[in-house]
Structures are given as C-alpha cells and as structure tokens.
Design a protein around this motif. Structure first.
Motif: not given
Length: 532
Positions: A275-289, A375-382
């Motif tokens: 969960x703590x490692x995923x925090x680093x992964x979630x930083x760009x995912x949350x901010x951008x994706x 990209x999943x976050x970008x493609x799903x709204x289509x």
C-alpha cells in the motif's frame, strides 16, 4: 485549452492532496512501521475505499455525469431546474441504498475480513483488531459516496475545484488522527492506540468532506434536497446503466481485493509495504490520470451529443498526449529512483532499511504499468460518454482472469514484487484491448502526428533517465542520511530530472510551442490541436 485548464485545476489540487497524503504516510510509516497494527489498519482502510471506487467513483459517476450533463444542456426540457430535479430524485434513492449497504457490511464484517485475510487468524489479536477497525471505518463509504455524487454534479457544470479539493480535507484530518494516536500512545508502545485513532479520524474526515461539498453545491446555485424515494424513469435508466458499470468497476475492485488476499497470505507487513509503495505509483496516476479522466468525460459527452466527432477525436488525442507527456517521465524516474524515494520518504522509526528496499522493488514493478493505468482513465470515457458501459466490463473481466492466473504463478515464486508485476502486465493488456475496440468502432484512431509527438517524448525521457541513472547513486549517502540531507537530495533528483526532461522536450519538439505561448499569455485563444 479548456481541457488543459481543467486538467490543471484538478491536477494541481490533486497534487496538493498527494503531498498531504505523503506527509500522512511518512508519519504512519514511522509511527506504525510494517507490523500487526499497520496491516490491520491497511485492511480497514482498504475496505471502504474499495467500495467507494466501486459505487461512487466507478459505476455511479460514469453513468450519472453523462445523464446529468445531457439534462443540463438539452435545448428542450432541459436546463438547471430539470437537471437539479433529476439529481434530487437520484440522491433521495442513493442515500438509502448506501446506508442499507453499509449497515449490512458492518454486521457481516467478520465474514468479509475472513474471506480477505484468513491468515490473520494465525497471529494473536490481528484478525479481531482488523474486524473492529473495519467496522469503525466502513461508515466512511456512505459519506464519501455522497461526496462523489456532488463532485460529479459540479464537474458537469465545469466546476472541478471543489471535488479535487476534498481529498485534502481527508489527509489533514487523518494527519491529526496519527498525531493524536502517537500522543495518546506515549511510551506504552501499544500500536493499536494509533490504529484506533486513525479509524476514528477516517469517519470524521468523511463528515468534513460531505459538509464542504454540500456547501460548494449550494454556493454554485444547485438546489438539492432529500425527499421520499421515487423510482422515476430517469432513475430506473440510471440504475440500468449502473448495473454493467458496477460490474465493470467491480471487476477492477475485485482485482484489488484479490491482490489484498494474496498480500495477506505473505509474511507480516507485506500488505503495508504494498500500500505504501502504491502511494508513489498513485502520485502521477492521481494527478494526471484521474484528472484527465474526470475532465474529459463531460466534455466528450457534449461533443458526442452534438455530433461533433472530429472534436471528440481531437479531444481524445490531446488527452493522450498530455497523459504521455506527464506519465512517461514519471514512470522512468520512479523506476530508477525507487529505492531513493522509499528510503528517503518512509525509512525511519519502525520502518527499517530492509522494509524500504523491498518497497523499492514493489515500486519498480508497479510503475511498469503506469502508462497503462493512465491511458485506461483516458480511453474509458470514450465508451461511457456514449452510454456504453458494457464493453469495458468484458475487457476488465478478461484482465481479471489473467491477473488471477498470474498471481497463482508469480506470488509463490516472487512474493509481493511478483504480485505488483502481475498488476502492471494485466493493466497493459487492458488498455491495448480498449484501444483496439475504439479503433475498430471508429471512435478513435492513433494518428501519425500523435505518434511523432510521443516518440519525441521518449527521446526526452531517455535523456532524463540517463542523468538520473548517474546521479541517484552519487547522492545515496544523503538520501539515506538525516532529514535535511534527504530533503535536498530528493529535491535535487526531482529538479534535475524535470529540468532535463522538459528542456530536452522543448528542444526536440515534444512540447507544443503554440500552446506554451497561449499559456504564458493567460488568455483565451484559438484551440490548439496537441496532436499536430
């Protein structure tokens, strides 16, 4: 320009939230480490957030936002009054569904925890603590789901700031909970006191978030109230759209729960490190994706409703370019500097060097899938903007099946790192399948101009990676040292990487110079096609 502005608003406030989130997790790592109470807390925190993403940010948002947007902008029978009337009908049903579901889950919590973490029974007191903490945290689901509804309502009106700000409240209240628990624990070394304080602070944070969003909707002129539940034709249609979307979002969340199940079967502390490692992964995912996905859905729905397919294609191309411009360097930087960040941010107190070294390997495995997650976050709204909530379901179902099969193979052999790698592989397969379907249906196609821009981004990313590969080991004595040394060394890595990337990107043409000129002037201008 409106996409860039909206993503900037959401991403900027999400960045503030992530910074507070890092402060929260830094305190948590030092106070709890990766032991019994930490694992119990992580499970109790995971459960309401999993169902939040399932009901609120998943199925409900993708079905509700396009329907609300159409009523808001419809020429006949639409407008603010009609849209608010629809939202009131939905709210009056939604609130009772949430309360009933939350109550049932709190009653059944021992069984839920047993299904996810039966191995906790082998450690004295761990299973019981997990059940009690989960019962305290679960009411957060109902509160934050209502917050997500109000946020989606404001997003449809192009008011993105309030919804992007509410996570900041969560992190502030939880930081207060950690500090309070640490103070109450004193010299007793009883970590369960901190865990209880955290659980209570999560419920209080939900109250604060809902109060703020209710004020924000009133301030925006939205008139909502809770009335006698009525299953109008619109509410029934929303429910019908939510069913496949719930299943689709549910598949992803089931995948997260499957990962939790496998993590709890590994040595103590594995779930906390994941969960703590995923925090680093979630930083760009949350901010951008998430920012891109949130901003693009109502805009794409408007273009599709008006039949402007060319503008819909341009908008999606813009979103992909922005996504890759921001997440490619993040993925490479995080993979090269993984141990520097995990040691520099989390190591200390009860978090040992061995813990942060393992956490670094988990980060490397997770960020291999970062471009796919975004990209999943970008493609799903289509799909969602066309009220097609079924296709992503089947794609996600296939990805889940592959993920489970991979977990059974890699977890016994590679442990928690293999679990993270399996997630990245299945996310990549998911996004490739979504894109293939979009192209076959003629809803989006990858142009040569867009490919050229991404190739230039890769050149800039390679230049940044070379610098960080040399610089990171040179600074190791500092990012493993005292607090001041960690701050300036990690800051230097970030500044050097960003400087080299954006400098090279500008020189090779990966940045759109017309767009930069418009942003510097800070005034409306003609739309810029970022795919050029």
């Amino acid at each position: 320009m409106s996409l860039v502005r909206n993503v900037g608003t959401i991403g900027g406030l999400t960045l503030v939230s992530r910074i507070f989130g890092f402060a929260r997790d830094m305190l948590l790592a030092r106070v709890l480490g990766a032991g019994l109470a930490a694992d119990a807390w992580q499970l109790a925190f995971t459960l309401p957030n999993t169902f939040r993403r399932l009901f609120a940010e998943g199925a409900f948002s993708v079905a509700f936002v396009p329907m609300y947007t159409r009523r808001l902008h419809a020429e006949e029978g639409g407008g603010e009054e009609a849209a608010d009337r629809f939202a009131t009908d939905v709210l009056s049903v939604f609130v009772w569904v949430l309360l009933g579901f939350s109550a049932l889950c709190m009653i059944a919590m021992p069984g839920i925890v047993w299904m996810l973490a039966r191995e906790y029974q082998s450690v004295e007191g761990k299973f019981e603590l997990s059940v009690m903490l989960s019962r305290v945290t679960f009411p957060y689901l109902a509160l934050v789901s209502l917050v997500a509804m109000l946020s989606g309502l404001l997003n449809a009106r192009s008011r993105f700031a309030p919804g992007a700000f509410v996570p900041v409240l969560l992190n502030i209240v939880m930081i207060g909970g950690i500090v309070t628990g640490w103070y109450l624990r004193g010299a007793s070394d009883d970590d369960t006191i901190v865990a209880w304080s955290l659980a209570i602070s999560l419920a209080l944070a939900g109250v604060a978030q809902l109060a703020y969003m209710w004020w924000a909707t009133r301030r925006a002129g939205v008139q909502l109230r809770i009335t006698t539940p009525k299953f109008t034709p619109e509410v029934k249609r929303l429910a019908m759209l939510m069913l496949p979307a719930t299943f689709g979002a549910g598949i992803y969340q089931i995948s997260q729960l499957v990962d939790t199940f496998f993590a709890t079967s590994l040595p103590q502390g594995s779930l906390t490190l994941l969960k703590l490692a995923d925090r680093l992964n979630q930083m760009p995912l949350g901010v951008f994706g998430i920012a891109l996905g949130t901003a693009i859905l109502p805009m794409l729905a408007r273009h599709i409703q008006s039949g402007n397919n060319a503008e819909a294609q341009r908008l999606q191309a813009n979103a992909i370019e922005i996504a890759m411009l921001l997440c490619l360097p993040c993925a490479v930087a995080l993979s090269i500097c993984a141990e520097a960040f995990t040691a520099g941010i989390f190591q200390g107190g009860k978090m040992t060097p061995e813990d942060t070294a393992l956490m670094g390997n988990i980060v490397i495995a997770l960020v291999c899938g970062l471009p796919a997650y975004v990209l999943i976050k970008v493609f799903q709204p289509a799909f969602f903007s066309r009220e097609d909530t079924r296709t992503p379901v089947w794609v996600a179902a296939g990805a889940l099946a592959i993920n489970v099969a991979l977990n059974f193979y890699v977890v016994p052999r590679y442990g928690i790192t293999g679990l993270a790698a399996a997630t990245a592989v299945t996310a990549t397969l998911n996004v490739l399948t979504l894109y293939t379907i979009l192209q076959i249906r003629g809803w989006f196609h990858f142009t040569g101009k867009l490919a050229g821009k991404i190739m230039r981004q890769l050149v800039a990313t390679a230049a940044m990676g070379a610098i960080l590969w040399w610089l990171t080991p040179q600074l190791e004595p500092f990012w493993r040292g005292d607090a001041l040394g960690r701050i300036w060394s990690l800051s230097l890595l970030v500044i050097a990487g960003a400087g080299i990337f954006f400098g090279t990107a500008y020189l090779v043409g990966a940045l759109d110079k017309d767009l930069l000129a418009q942003l510097r002037r800070r005034r409306p201008a003609e739309p810029v096609d970022l795919a050029d």
